[in-house]
Design a protein around this motif. Structure first.
Motif, PDB file in Angstrom:
ATOM      1  N   LEU A 273       0.816  -1.211   0.000  1.00 48.25           N
ATOM      2  CA  LEU A 273       0.000   0.000   0.000  1.00 48.25           C
ATOM      3  C   LEU A 273       0.852   1.264   0.000  1.00 48.25           C
ATOM      4  O   LEU A 273       1.993   1.259   0.488  1.00 48.25           O
ATOM      5  N   THR A 274       0.283   2.337  -0.553  1.00 45.50           N
ATOM      6  CA  THR A 274       0.840   3.676  -0.342  1.00 45.50           C
ATOM      7  C   THR A 274      -0.160   4.403   0.546  1.00 45.50           C
ATOM      8  O   THR A 274      -1.378   4.276   0.369  1.00 45.50           O
ATOM      9  N   VAL A 275       0.340   5.150   1.502  1.00 43.34           N
ATOM     10  CA  VAL A 275      -0.526   5.782   2.497  1.00 43.34           C
ATOM     11  C   VAL A 275      -0.186   7.257   2.598  1.00 43.34           C
ATOM     12  O   VAL A 275       0.981   7.642   2.549  1.00 43.34           O
ATOM     13  N   LYS A 276      -1.214   8.091   2.729  1.00 41.96           N
ATOM     14  CA  LYS A 276      -0.958   9.515   2.948  1.00 41.96           C
ATOM     15  C   LYS A 276      -2.102  10.135   3.731  1.00 41.96           C
ATOM     16  O   LYS A 276      -3.200   9.584   3.818  1.00 41.96           O
ATOM     17  N   VAL A 277      -1.808  11.305   4.292  1.00 48.54           N
ATOM     18  CA  VAL A 277      -2.811  12.078   5.011  1.00 48.54           C
ATOM     19  C   VAL A 277      -3.288  13.198   4.098  1.00 48.54           C
ATOM     20  O   VAL A 277      -2.473  13.963   3.572  1.00 48.54           O
ATOM     21  N   ALA A 278      -4.593  13.288   3.886  1.00 46.97           N
ATOM     22  CA  ALA A 278      -5.172  14.383   3.087  1.00 46.97           C
ATOM     23  C   ALA A 278      -5.649  15.450   4.060  1.00 46.97           C
ATOM     24  O   ALA A 278      -6.590  15.230   4.827  1.00 46.97           O
ATOM     25  N   ALA A 279      -4.986  16.612   4.040  1.00 45.34           N
ATOM     26  CA  ALA A 279      -5.316  17.701   4.968  1.00 45.34           C
ATOM     27  C   ALA A 279      -6.247  18.710   4.293  1.00 45.34           C
ATOM     28  O   ALA A 279      -6.292  18.792   3.059  1.00 45.34           O
ATOM     29  N   PRO A 280      -6.983  19.513   5.088  1.00 46.83           N
ATOM     30  CA  PRO A 280      -7.818  20.577   4.509  1.00 46.83           C
ATOM     31  C   PRO A 280      -6.929  21.757   4.103  1.00 46.83           C
ATOM     32  O   PRO A 280      -6.871  22.793   4.768  1.00 46.83           O
ATOM     33  N   GLU A 281      -6.234  21.574   2.972  1.00 45.63           N
ATOM     34  CA  GLU A 281      -5.175  22.506   2.576  1.00 45.63           C
ATOM     35  C   GLU A 281      -5.664  23.941   2.418  1.00 45.63           C
ATOM     36  O   GLU A 281      -5.006  24.883   2.876  1.00 45.63           O
ATOM     37  N   GLU A 282      -6.814  24.135   1.768  1.00 45.02           N
ATOM     38  CA  GLU A 282      -7.306  25.498   1.540  1.00 45.02           C
ATOM     39  C   GLU A 282      -7.571  26.219   2.855  1.00 45.02           C
ATOM     40  O   GLU A 282      -7.239  27.390   3.016  1.00 45.02           O
ATOM     41  N   VAL A 283      -8.176  25.507   3.801  1.00 43.06           N
ATOM     42  CA  VAL A 283      -8.469  26.093   5.120  1.00 43.06           C
ATOM     43  C   VAL A 283      -7.174  26.516   5.804  1.00 43.06           C
ATOM     44  O   VAL A 283      -7.068  27.616   6.370  1.00 43.06           O
ATOM     45  N   ILE A 284      -6.174  25.655   5.724  1.00 42.73           N
ATOM     46  CA  ILE A 284      -4.894  25.926   6.387  1.00 42.73           C
ATOM     47  C   ILE A 284      -4.178  27.105   5.729  1.00 42.73           C
ATOM     48  O   ILE A 284      -3.655  27.999   6.418  1.00 42.73           O
ATOM     49  N   LEU A 285      -4.148  27.135   4.382  1.00 37.02           N
ATOM     50  CA  LEU A 285      -3.462  28.238   3.684  1.00 37.02           C
ATOM     51  C   LEU A 285      -4.138  29.579   3.969  1.00 37.02           C
ATOM     52  O   LEU A 285      -3.459  30.592   4.167  1.00 37.02           O
TER      53      LEU A 285
END
Length: 713
Positions: free
Chosen positions: A231-243
């Motif tokens: 598997l490949t694993v990653k965290v999807a963050a709320p990027e727009e909110v953070i920026l």
């Protein structure tokens, strides 16, 4: 930071309980000793609460130590402000302390440090102040320097942007916000490296789950799939909110010259410096939480397994099944002594069934065997079929049971097994262990690394140090709850007794061999390296059958012997009456425990414990556990039909259900949704390892060896 207050609130106990428990721990008392013999002091805190307190105490003390190191380092740099000092002192976690320390920590050479060496920090300050209306390329020409390695104005601006990106990433408040936003609004994603490939991780080939809802067993499964490169694993963050948040913090006024540049800086800081670090931290936190949950479940399962009731007074035949090398047998008498060993070959390729039966019939007759303990490994099914045939042919009432042999091979090849059975091969040792773990599961299982006992999930994927410490604590608590016979206990069992180390356990056995059986607990003080403190910690958990002092048979601590003798005299009993099974009815003669405790100069809780012991000396808490199911006939998986109701033994409890042995060589799964009509968060709320439960078959998949069961009917 008020450690006492934090522990008080976290554990929902009084401040005095916390203070007194910490004092006892700091004085070198063990958890089992405190739990059993210092109830007055702790307010009867049990071993689970005490271990949680001990673990949190160590964390909080490490946190305070780290704070001092951080404050000292920043102070040396002459950068410590009263406001920063207050923030560090008030930090509740190591992560928060490290966030605050980040700007002052010695860094390896980064793009920002290189830019600072080139003298570009003033240009960075100019951009962040957002006061300039002069085009940046024009302002940056002042920083072009061949000597410093800045060839163009654009290079100067890029270097200043690197400095600002690092400054933003070093802000503790920003990181805290981003971490929380990611945890609350982000998702965990996993995908297959090769979607065509079959694997046990297929359900995670295109998987997404909110981080805040991610279940521990799924986290551990995904981690393993990633480790195995499936598997490949990653965290999807709320990027727009953070920026948007970062831009709002950094761009304090609308400046057409600097605002576009700062937007680029914010995105670069987040993408390059903050996001990867936060992803690592969150995945680490998720893993740690999942591991802690799995360790707790493993610990509960292990405790139930260790506390299974012994089958006493039976001569047992231990049967270690195999094909080519033959089935190894060991006859073990009522005390666990090995009387005989033999190898038979009833399974393929030899198939000497009749010859094997003949050997078995002779052994049963010669030694009075009434129980056969069969390991559940390779050739177990074939061995069981032969045993059932045999039982129909003999007049003797013999039963059999399939036992989980997890760890038997680990034990049989260990140094300990070699010392215990120097003339046996690994098969003979394994057969003896399989027999003994039925006669006294606790005494036998303590010889095996708890991780190898087979009642956990993903135990090989987690922090091994943390797992070992937790499981050792479970074994220690279990051994001390039961207590040991000082004259028969092995060194392996003795070393788990409160206050007894491995060397002292061996010294006790050596003393016993050289001087004969212990006649009193006080003799322990003659054992090499066993001093007064160790004696205080261990004495109450050691039992002596037929010793000089009848109280040595009980779990009454020697420090309470005077009070116990006064109590017996006052109520008209003699201590020797304890040898006849206890003083039934003694509790009915006591009308006011409080007054009597004051008269005897002991605590009321201690008095109640003494009375309980005098009524039933050395009572075994395992007697209250469900007895194992003994069998005389065999059933196979193909015999199962949906709707069948069967009795089974819970073999393992995990986050999503419980595995139940129903006697067909393949444990069935009761999914958490099928365990109870009531809502439960975890299967352990309803079932434990060793429980005897009634289940109904829902479905059977013979090719995939899957049995679905329900307890709701």
């Amino acid at each position: 930071m008020d450690i006492i207050k934090i522990l008080q609130e976290e554990l929902s106990i009084s401040r005095n309980q916390v203070e007194e428990t910490i004092r006892l721990i700091d004085e070198g008392n063990t958890i089992p000793f405190i739990a059993r013999y210092r109830k007055e002091v702790t307010g009867s805190l049990n071993d689970e609460v005490l271990r949680n307190l001990d673990e949190r105490l160590r964390y909080l003390r490490n946190l305070e130590e780290r704070k001092e190191q951080v404050l000292s380092s920043i102070r040396e740099q002459e950068k410590l402000t009263p406001e920063l000092e207050k923030k560090i002192l008030n930090a509740q976690t190591l992560v928060a302390v490290e966030d605050l320390y980040r700007p002052y920590k010695q860094k390896r050479r980064t793009r920002a440090t290189i830019a600072k060496e080139k003298g570009l920090e003033p240009l960075a300050d100019l951009i962040i102040l957002q006061m300039t209306k002069t085009p940046l390329l024009e302002s940056a020409t002042d920083y072009v320097s061949e000597e410093k390695g800045v060839a163009t104005a654009q290079e100067a601006i890029d270097g200043a942007k690197d400095i600002l990106a690092e400054r933003i990433s070093d802000q503790a408040e920003y990181r805290t916000y981003i971490r929380n936003a990611t945890m609350n609004q982000g998702s965990l994603l996993s995908a297959a490296k090769d979607e065509e490939a079959e694997s046990v991780y297929e359900m995670y080939y295109n998987y997404e789950e909110p981080l805040k809802k991610a279940a521990g067993h799924r986290i551990l499964a995904i981690n393993r799939g990633e480790k195995e490169k499936v598997l490949t694993v990653k965290v999807a963050a709320p990027e727009e909110v953070i920026l948007r948040f970062l831009e709002k913090q950094v761009i304090i006024r609308d400046n057409p010259v600097t605002s576009p540049v700062l937007k680029e800086v914010v995105k670069d800081s987040y993408d390059r410096l903050i996001a990867p670090a936060i992803e690592r931290e969150i995945r680490s936190e998720l893993t740690e939480t999942a591991e802690n949950g799995a360790i707790r479940v493993f610990g509960k399962n292990l405790e139930q397994l260790l506390m299974q009731p012994p089958i006493v007074g039976r001569v047992v035949l231990g049967w270690d099944p195999a094909f080519r090398t033959g089935c190894k047998l060991a006859v073990v008498d009522e005390t666990g002594k090995v009387l005989d060993t033999v190898v038979i070959y009833p399974t393929a390729p030899q198939n000497k069934v009749e010859e094997a039966k003949s050997v078995l019939k002779k052994l049963i007759k010669k030694y009075g065997i009434s129980l056969i303990s069969v390991g559940n490994g390779t050739a177990s099914r074939e061995s069981e079929a032969i045993i059932v045939e045999l039982l129909k042919e003999i007049p003797e009432p013999v039963q059999y049971i399939i036992v989980n042999e997890a760890g038997a091979s680990v034990y049989s090849a260990s140094k300990l097994a070699t010392e215990e059975f120097p003339n046996f091969d690994v098969g003979q040792r394994s057969a003896a262990s399989i027999a003994r773990r039925l006669q006294d599961p606790l005494a036998e299982l303590v010889k095996i690394d708890p991780k190898s006992i087979g009642v956990g999930q993903y135990q090989h994927d987690m922090n091994q140090k943390h797992l070992s410490e937790a499981l050792q604590g479970v074994v220690e608590d279990s051994v001390n709850k039961v207590g040991v016979d000082l004259n028969t206990a092995s060194a392996s069992l003795l070393e788990y007794i409160s206050g007894i180390s491995k060397p002292i356990a061996k010294n006790i056995v050596v003393y016993r061999e050289e001087n004969g059986a212990f006649e009193s607990r006080s003799q322990l003080l003659k054992v090499a390296k066993l001093g007064p403190k160790a004696f205080e910690q261990c004495a109450g958990f050691m039992r002596i059958q037929g010793g000089k002092n009848p109280l040595d048979l009980t779990s009454v601590h020697p420090e309470s012997y005077d009070a116990a003798k006064k109590l017996l005299k006052k109520l008209g009993y003699e201590a020797k009456e304890l040898m006849n099974g206890g003083l039934n009815g003694i509790s009915k003669k006591i009308h006011n425990y409080k007054e009597l405790a004051e008269e005897l100069e002991i605590g009321e809780i201690t008095l109640r414990d003494i009375v309980k012991e005098l009524e039933k000396p050395a009572r075994d808490p395992r007697d209250e556990m469900p007895k194992p199911i003994l069998r005389t006939d065999v059933m196979e998986m193909k015999d199962l039909q949906p709707g069948m109701v069967l009795k089974g033994t819970v073999r393992n409890v995990i986050d999503f259900g419980a595995f139940v042995d129903i006697g067909v060589h393949q444990d069935g799964l009761v999914h958490i949704s099928q365990i109870s009509d009531k809502f439960i968060k975890h299967p352990l709320e309803a079932v434990s390892v060793g429980d005897i439960v009634e289940v109904k078959v829902i479905s059977v998949d013979v090719p995939k060896k899957r049995i679905a069961l329900t307890m709701k009917f």
